[in-house]
Motif scaffolding. Structure first.
Motif, PDB file in Angstrom:
ATOM      1  N   LYS A  51       0.833  -1.196   0.000  1.00  0.00           N
ATOM      2  CA  LYS A  51       0.000   0.000   0.000  1.00  0.00           C
ATOM      3  C   LYS A  51       0.874   1.255   0.000  1.00  0.00           C
ATOM      4  N   PHE A  52       1.941   1.208   0.765  1.00  0.00           N
ATOM      5  CA  PHE A  52       2.887   2.325   0.812  1.00  0.00           C
ATOM      6  C   PHE A  52       3.474   2.598  -0.577  1.00  0.00           C
ATOM      7  N   LEU A  53       3.872   1.536  -1.258  1.00  0.00           N
ATOM      8  CA  LEU A  53       4.466   1.677  -2.586  1.00  0.00           C
ATOM      9  C   LEU A  53       3.439   2.104  -3.627  1.00  0.00           C
ATOM     10  N   LEU A  54       2.218   1.604  -3.507  1.00  0.00           N
ATOM     11  CA  LEU A  54       1.173   1.973  -4.469  1.00  0.00           C
ATOM     12  C   LEU A  54       0.887   3.466  -4.422  1.00  0.00           C
ATOM     13  N   PHE A  55       0.878   4.041  -3.225  1.00  0.00           N
ATOM     14  CA  PHE A  55       0.623   5.471  -3.107  1.00  0.00           C
ATOM     15  C   PHE A  55       1.799   6.298  -3.602  1.00  0.00           C
ATOM     16  N   SER A  56       3.000   5.718  -3.608  1.00  0.00           N
ATOM     17  CA  SER A  56       4.183   6.459  -4.070  1.00  0.00           C
ATOM     18  C   SER A  56       4.448   6.272  -5.558  1.00  0.00           C
ATOM     19  N   MET A  57       3.773   5.305  -6.206  1.00  0.00           N
ATOM     20  CA  MET A  57       4.036   5.025  -7.618  1.00  0.00           C
ATOM     21  C   MET A  57       3.648   6.167  -8.560  1.00  0.00           C
ATOM     22  N   PRO A  58       2.491   6.801  -8.407  1.00  0.00           N
ATOM     23  CA  PRO A  58       2.108   7.834  -9.394  1.00  0.00           C
ATOM     24  C   PRO A  58       3.100   8.976  -9.507  1.00  0.00           C
ATOM     25  N   ARG A  59       3.807   9.315  -8.425  1.00  0.00           N
ATOM     26  CA  ARG A  59       4.755  10.413  -8.498  1.00  0.00           C
ATOM     27  C   ARG A  59       5.952  10.083  -9.396  1.00  0.00           C
ATOM     28  N   ILE A  60       6.137   8.777  -9.710  1.00  0.00           N
ATOM     29  CA  ILE A  60       7.256   8.351 -10.551  1.00  0.00           C
ATOM     30  C   ILE A  60       6.939   8.551 -12.028  1.00  0.00           C
ATOM     31  N   ILE A  61       5.669   8.582 -12.377  1.00  0.00           N
ATOM     32  CA  ILE A  61       5.255   8.644 -13.782  1.00  0.00           C
ATOM     33  C   ILE A  61       5.852   9.844 -14.513  1.00  0.00           C
ATOM     34  N   PRO A  62       5.871  11.072 -13.939  1.00  0.00           N
ATOM     35  CA  PRO A  62       6.465  12.202 -14.671  1.00  0.00           C
ATOM     36  C   PRO A  62       7.929  12.009 -15.026  1.00  0.00           C
ATOM     37  N   LEU A  63       8.643  11.148 -14.305  1.00  0.00           N
ATOM     38  CA  LEU A  63      10.027  10.852 -14.650  1.00  0.00           C
ATOM     39  C   LEU A  63      10.135   9.730 -15.673  1.00  0.00           C
ATOM     40  N   VAL A  64       9.322   8.683 -15.489  1.00  0.00           N
ATOM     41  CA  VAL A  64       9.448   7.481 -16.313  1.00  0.00           C
ATOM     42  C   VAL A  64       8.860   7.695 -17.703  1.00  0.00           C
ATOM     43  N   LEU A  65       7.729   8.369 -17.807  1.00  0.00           N
ATOM     44  CA  LEU A  65       7.017   8.464 -19.086  1.00  0.00           C
ATOM     45  C   LEU A  65       7.826   9.184 -20.169  1.00  0.00           C
ATOM     46  N   PRO A  66       8.352  10.396 -19.935  1.00  0.00           N
ATOM     47  CA  PRO A  66       9.146  11.038 -21.006  1.00  0.00           C
ATOM     48  C   PRO A  66      10.388  10.240 -21.380  1.00  0.00           C
ATOM     49  N   LEU A  67      11.064   9.674 -20.374  1.00  0.00           N
ATOM     50  CA  LEU A  67      12.258   8.881 -20.660  1.00  0.00           C
ATOM     51  C   LEU A  67      11.909   7.634 -21.461  1.00  0.00           C
ATOM     52  N   SER A  68      10.797   7.000 -21.155  1.00  0.00           N
ATOM     53  CA  SER A  68      10.363   5.806 -21.893  1.00  0.00           C
ATOM     54  C   SER A  68      10.037   6.147 -23.339  1.00  0.00           C
ATOM     55  N   ILE A  69       9.351   7.269 -23.555  1.00  0.00           N
ATOM     56  CA  ILE A  69       9.032   7.695 -24.929  1.00  0.00           C
ATOM     57  C   ILE A  69      10.309   8.000 -25.697  1.00  0.00           C
ATOM     58  N   LEU A  70      11.248   8.679 -25.051  1.00  0.00           N
ATOM     59  CA  LEU A  70      12.510   9.012 -25.710  1.00  0.00           C
ATOM     60  C   LEU A  70      13.274   7.755 -26.113  1.00  0.00           C
ATOM     61  N   LEU A  71      13.449   6.846 -25.181  1.00  0.00           N
ATOM     62  CA  LEU A  71      14.224   5.631 -25.458  1.00  0.00           C
ATOM     63  C   LEU A  71      13.513   4.730 -26.461  1.00  0.00           C
ATOM     64  N   ALA A  72      12.193   4.583 -26.320  1.00  0.00           N
ATOM     65  CA  ALA A  72      11.435   3.749 -27.249  1.00  0.00           C
ATOM     66  C   ALA A  72      11.476   4.322 -28.669  1.00  0.00           C
ATOM     67  N   SER A  73      11.437   5.645 -28.781  1.00  0.00           N
ATOM     68  CA  SER A  73      11.494   6.280 -30.108  1.00  0.00           C
ATOM     69  C   SER A  73      12.850   6.046 -30.768  1.00  0.00           C
ATOM     70  N   ILE A  74      13.927   6.220 -29.992  1.00  0.00           N
ATOM     71  CA  ILE A  74      15.265   5.996 -30.553  1.00  0.00           C
ATOM     72  C   ILE A  74      15.434   4.543 -30.981  1.00  0.00           C
ATOM     73  N   MET A  75      14.999   3.614 -30.138  1.00  0.00           N
ATOM     74  CA  MET A  75      15.171   2.193 -30.444  1.00  0.00           C
ATOM     75  C   MET A  75      14.329   1.771 -31.636  1.00  0.00           C
ATOM     76  N   THR A  76      13.072   2.252 -31.678  1.00  0.00           N
ATOM     77  CA  THR A  76      12.173   1.852 -32.766  1.00  0.00           C
ATOM     78  C   THR A  76      12.686   2.347 -34.117  1.00  0.00           C
ATOM     79  N   PHE A  77      12.949   3.641 -34.206  1.00  0.00           N
ATOM     80  CA  PHE A  77      13.388   4.197 -35.496  1.00  0.00           C
ATOM     81  C   PHE A  77      14.830   3.818 -35.796  1.00  0.00           C
ATOM     82  N   GLY A  78      15.633   3.562 -34.757  1.00  0.00           N
ATOM     83  CA  GLY A  78      16.979   3.069 -34.991  1.00  0.00           C
ATOM     84  C   GLY A  78      16.984   1.682 -35.591  1.00  0.00           C
ATOM     85  N   ASN A  79      16.101   0.804 -35.104  1.00  0.00           N
ATOM     86  CA  ASN A  79      15.977  -0.545 -35.677  1.00  0.00           C
ATOM     87  C   ASN A  79      15.501  -0.491 -37.123  1.00  0.00           C
ATOM     88  N   LEU A  80      14.530   0.384 -37.395  1.00  0.00           N
ATOM     89  CA  LEU A  80      14.015   0.496 -38.767  1.00  0.00           C
ATOM     90  C   LEU A  80      15.108   0.977 -39.718  1.00  0.00           C
TER      91      LEU A  80
END
Length: 486
Positions: A51-80
């Motif tokens: 429960k402690f971790l579940l309440f702390s998870m949403p605050r991580i999204i602003p860090l993880v989401l942009p980085l995930s989009i950046l890395l996924a974009s580089i990997m996807t178009f780099g593979n192509l």
């Protein structure tokens, strides 16, 4: 939707999901590390930790989401690009802009979702997270006390040899040091053979009931010569009850945390309303302080330096020109009293101004924090779109997929983004720049990079045009070392 769009979207989603889960897990481990002191050795069961971790998870999204989009974009178009799929698309008349079209629409939708998530889910999670940490002692009152070491619990340092019972509320071998209110150490020591912690969810007080113990207290005599004797008082008890405020069971000052983190628990509309109230209170306090200072000087607002009042005839105004040295009108004793009073008033006014400056600075910082929280909800949405337009053309340019070179570029770009963002917010908090610039500084700096990379990728220009660098050097060498004619 055409086959190409489905293929690109499927490839991106698979990569994005994988990267997001991995990064999210890494940041969760970081959260556990930050709060390890609150979780370890506190007899918390798995349900409370989850429960402690579940309440702390949403605050991580602003860090993880942009980085995930950046890395996924580089990997996807780099593979192509690495597999010459882009070459096949271009030979078929499909440009990079056309290939990015479907993913751009998807990223736009994700940005909208990110805004609503930051505006609704994160404030709710922050509220639950802070209150969970505040009230967890009611569910598990013994969590603040660790066996075999002194634990800081409000006004007391408590050490127990053993904890038992279903909730760890039965204590054995208790030693308590009570903190002094004047900050000169502990003057009171309480020892008991055993005791029990009693609490309820309806009560805000935790009771520590001690059995069969002694109470020791150092006494500080009023006479200095008697202090060398080190007198103390001792008493024994069969039962002794200590009432502890539950808010003190956390090592975090809950009241200060609620004040500092109020801005993170508000939506955009709530922030607008709060900012309006804070601005009005701030302006009213400035006006009130300026009026009070003016009254303390004793100088009327509409005074005329050429008119003084005769002491014998207070009603009648006599027109007299004041001398250059007003003190010359008084005796030496009166001069001394006037100067002492003026010096005292100046010092008092100076202290009042300094105290008010600190108070106003804190209030301005609170306003800035609320403004930063307001802009952050829009920054995260824009960051998702910006990171895509950095990652996608960068992947097409470097032509490398996988987890090697793309990770290096992604980490460097994201660290730059995060560092600039943190730096701008720190300056804005201290009123070094406007909160708008502090929140958007990283986006303003990296947006030209996104435009540049998109332009170079769509025009088949490499990441760095070596001819621009090597041509001047080559010309310089030709001038310095001209070739001999045969």
């Amino acid at each position: 939707m055409k086959i190409l769009d489905k293929y690109l979207l499927k490839t991106f989603l698979i990569t994005f999901t994988t990267v997001f889960v991995i990064l999210f897990f890494i940041f969760i481990l970081q959260t556990v590390w930050l709060f390890i002191a609150e979780l370890a050795g506190k007899d918390l069961d798995i349900a409370l930790i989850i429960k402690f971790l579940l309440f702390s998870m949403p605050r991580i999204i602003p860090l993880v989401l942009p980085l995930s989009i950046l890395l996924a974009s580089i990997m996807t178009f780099g593979n192509l690009a690495e597999n010459y799929e882009f070459a096949a698309m271009k030979s078929s008349g499909i440009s990079l802009q056309r290939a990015m079209r479907s993913l751009t629409v998807f990223i736009l939708l994700m940005s909208v979702v990110a805004f609503f998530f930051a505006n609704n889910v994160i404030p709710f999670a922050e509220y639950k997270f802070i209150n969970f940490r505040k009230n967890i002692a009611q569910v598990k009152p013994a969590m603040a006390i660790t066996e075999g070491q002194f634990s800081d619990v409000g006004l007391y340092n408590i050490k127990v040899n053993k904890k038992s019972g279903e909730n760890g509320n039965v204590l054995t071998g208790i030693t308590i040091h009570k903190k002094s209110n004047i900050g000169d150490g502990s003057k009171t020591v309480i020892k008991a053979k055993d005791g029990i912690l009693i609490s309820s969810e309806e009560s805000s007080i935790l009771q520590l009931v001690l059995n069969n113990g002694n109470y020791y207290e150092d006494i500080v005599p009023k006479k200095y010569e008697d202090r060398n004797k080190l007198p103390f008082a001792k008493s024994s008890f069969k039962k002794y009850t200590i009432n502890i405020d539950l808010s003190q069971l956390n090592k975090v000052d809950v009241d200060d945390e609620n004040i500092a983190n109020t801005n993170t628990m508000l939506t955009v509309n709530e922030l607008k309303y709060t900012l309006d109230s804070l601005d009005k209170n701030f302006k009213n306090e400035i006006i009130s302080f300026s009026e009070n200072i003016n009254l303390r000087t004793g100088i009327p607002q509409n005074n005329n330096n050429n008119i003084i009042v005769d002491a014998e005839k207070p009603v009648k105004k006599v027109n007299k020109k004041l001398p250059d040295n007003i003190l010359s009108l008084y005796t030496n004793e009166q001069k001394s009293e006037i100067l002492k009073m003026a010096s005292s008033n100046v010092n008092s006014t100076g202290y009042s101004i300094d105290a008010t400056k600190v108070n106003l600075a804190n209030k301005q910082k609170n306003i800035n924090n609320h403004l930063l929280a307001f802009y952050d909800k829009f920054v995260i949405a824009y960051a998702c779109l910006m990171m895509f337009f950095i990652g996608a053309p960068l992947g097409a340019i470097i032509r490398k997929g996988g987890l090697g070179l793309p990770i290096i570029f992604a980490v460097l770009i994201f660290i730059s983004f995060h560092f600039i963002n943190t730096f701008g917010k720190r300056i804005a908090q201290e009123n070094g720049m406007s909160p708008f610039m502090g929140a958007w500084m990283s986006s303003f700096i990296l947006t030209p990079l996104a435009i540049l990379l998109t332009y170079r990728a769509t025009n088949d220009i490499g990441l760095i045009n070596m001819d621009v660098i090597l041509a001047p050097i080559q010309k310089l060498f030709q001038k310095l070392f001209p070739s001999k004619k045969k």
